[in-house]
Design an enzyme around this catalytic site. Structure first.
Site, PDB file in Angstrom:
ATOM      1  N   LYS A   1       0.867  -1.186   0.000  1.00 31.15           N
ATOM      2  CA  LYS A   1       0.000   0.000   0.000  1.00 31.15           C
ATOM      3  C   LYS A   1       0.900   1.231   0.000  1.00 31.15           C
ATOM      4  CE  LYS A   1      -3.235   2.430   3.058  1.00 31.15           C
ATOM      5  NZ  LYS A   1      -4.257   2.287   4.089  1.00 31.15           N
TER       6      LYS A   1
HETATM    7  C1  5RP Z   1      -1.257   4.911   7.820  1.00 29.11           C
HETATM    8  C2  5RP Z   1      -2.344   4.091   7.278  1.00 29.11           C
HETATM    9  C3  5RP Z   1      -3.704   4.565   7.668  1.00 29.11           C
HETATM   10  O1  5RP Z   1      -4.030   4.294   8.944  1.00 29.11           O
HETATM   11  C4  5RP Z   1      -4.784   4.335   6.708  1.00 29.11           C
HETATM   12  O2  5RP Z   1      -4.917   2.997   6.360  1.00 29.11           O
HETATM   13  C5  5RP Z   1      -4.648   5.261   5.544  1.00 29.11           C
HETATM   14  O3  5RP Z   1      -5.809   5.358   4.775  1.00 29.11           O
HETATM   15  P1  5RP Z   1      -6.267   6.766   4.176  1.00 29.11           P
HETATM   16  O4  5RP Z   1      -5.006   7.545   3.870  1.00 29.11           O
HETATM   17  O5  5RP Z   1      -7.000   6.436   2.909  1.00 29.11           O
HETATM   18  O6  5RP Z   1      -7.131   7.454   5.184  1.00 29.11           O
HETATM   19  O7  5RP Z   1      -2.128   3.123   6.580  1.00 29.11           O
HETATM   20  O8  5RP Z   1      -0.044   4.567   7.264  1.00 29.11           O
END
Ligand code: 5RP
Length: 263
Positions: free
Chosen positions: A173
């Protein structure tokens, strides 16, 4: 690929489109009751039918999600810092593989902080997590966390994603950036994007569109869904882009229709 691992990954990244809409609601692990997630159960429940998987901590999973709802879980297993910590990269593994198996998760997620003071600690934690998860066919999602002063550009994000894949992450991610194709093309495992801070709904849809058009396997989106004035409208619109090749305008109409109660 090991059958169990392939099966778990297929429950997250849908084989018919090769893509996924993951709903990220793990923010509380360092942000506490952040806007939109003050009452996780209330936020999550209406969105469940539209998410391909749910990314969250064991605490929110146990207390806010019914075990009777068969949604694939991506369990955040890194943490140990808070928004008040002097150094956010000082994370470790918070949840054992045994616990992940007990919770019947499809994947475990951990942040890596490349270029940060605790880079080595987080990269070794990723490697150890992969060693443990591989024994049971559980997938590992590496999250490329970006320090406050770091550039979110293709050079940096491709470095992070490639290192994560080299250390054994099954998917990654990261953030969308200019020349995003370079990030995807140099990473041998699927890449999904975070939504980042809340922006206007149409801009968030454009972000999702740009990401999948440039090779992302989907989104792992949080704030731009649950902080929207129509969270269900947004997740439906994002789904249309990710799985049904909708344009940004088509997706925006889906969001608006839901918001106006026309659905
Ligand atoms: C931080 C993360 C977050 O907690 C989250 O998953 C991010 O999601 P978004 O940016 O779409 O709110 O992974 O590193």
């Amino acid at each position: 690929m090991d059958w169990g691992l392939e099966n778990r990954l297929s429950r997250i990244i849908k084989p018919d489109t090769g893509r996924t809409v993951m709903l990220a609601v793990d923010h509380g692990y360092f942000l506490g009751p952040t806007t939109g997630l003050e009452n996780p159960k209330k936020t999550i429940e209406p969105l469940l039918p539209y998410a391909d998987s749910l990314m969250l901590t064991r605490g929110v999973l146990r207390n806010s999600v019914s075990a009777k709802f068969a949604i694939p879980i991506v369990l955040r297993v890194s943490g140990g810092t808070s928004i008040l910590s002097p150094e956010l990269s000082n994370e470790g593994i918070t949840t054992s593989i045994k616990e992940a198996i007990r919770l019947n998760v499809c994947a475990v997620a951990l942040s890596i902080f490349v270029g940060s003071p605790y880079e080595q600690q987080t990269l070794l934690a990723l490697s150890e997590l992969v060693n443990q998860a591989n024994e049971y066919g559980i997938a590992v999602l590496a999250v490329t966390a970006v320090g406050r002063d770091m550039a979110r550009d293709a050079k940096y994000l491709s470095l992070c994603c490639r290192i994560a894949a080299e250390l054994g992450a099954h998917f990654v991610k990261t953030y969308y950036c200019e020349d995003f194709k370079r990030v995807v093309d140099t990473c041998p495992v699927p890449v999904v994007i975070a939504g980042g801070k809340k922006i206007a709904e149409k801009d968030a849809l454009q972000l999702a569109y740009n990401a999948v058009s440039n090779g992302a396997s989907g989104v792992d989106m949080g704030r731009n869904i649950f902080q929207s004035d129509s969270p269900v409208g947004m997740i439906k619109a994002v789904r249309a882009i990710v799985h049904n090749q909708a344009s940004v305008d088509e997706a925006y109409r889906i969001y608006e229709a839901e918001k106006q109660g026309k659905v």
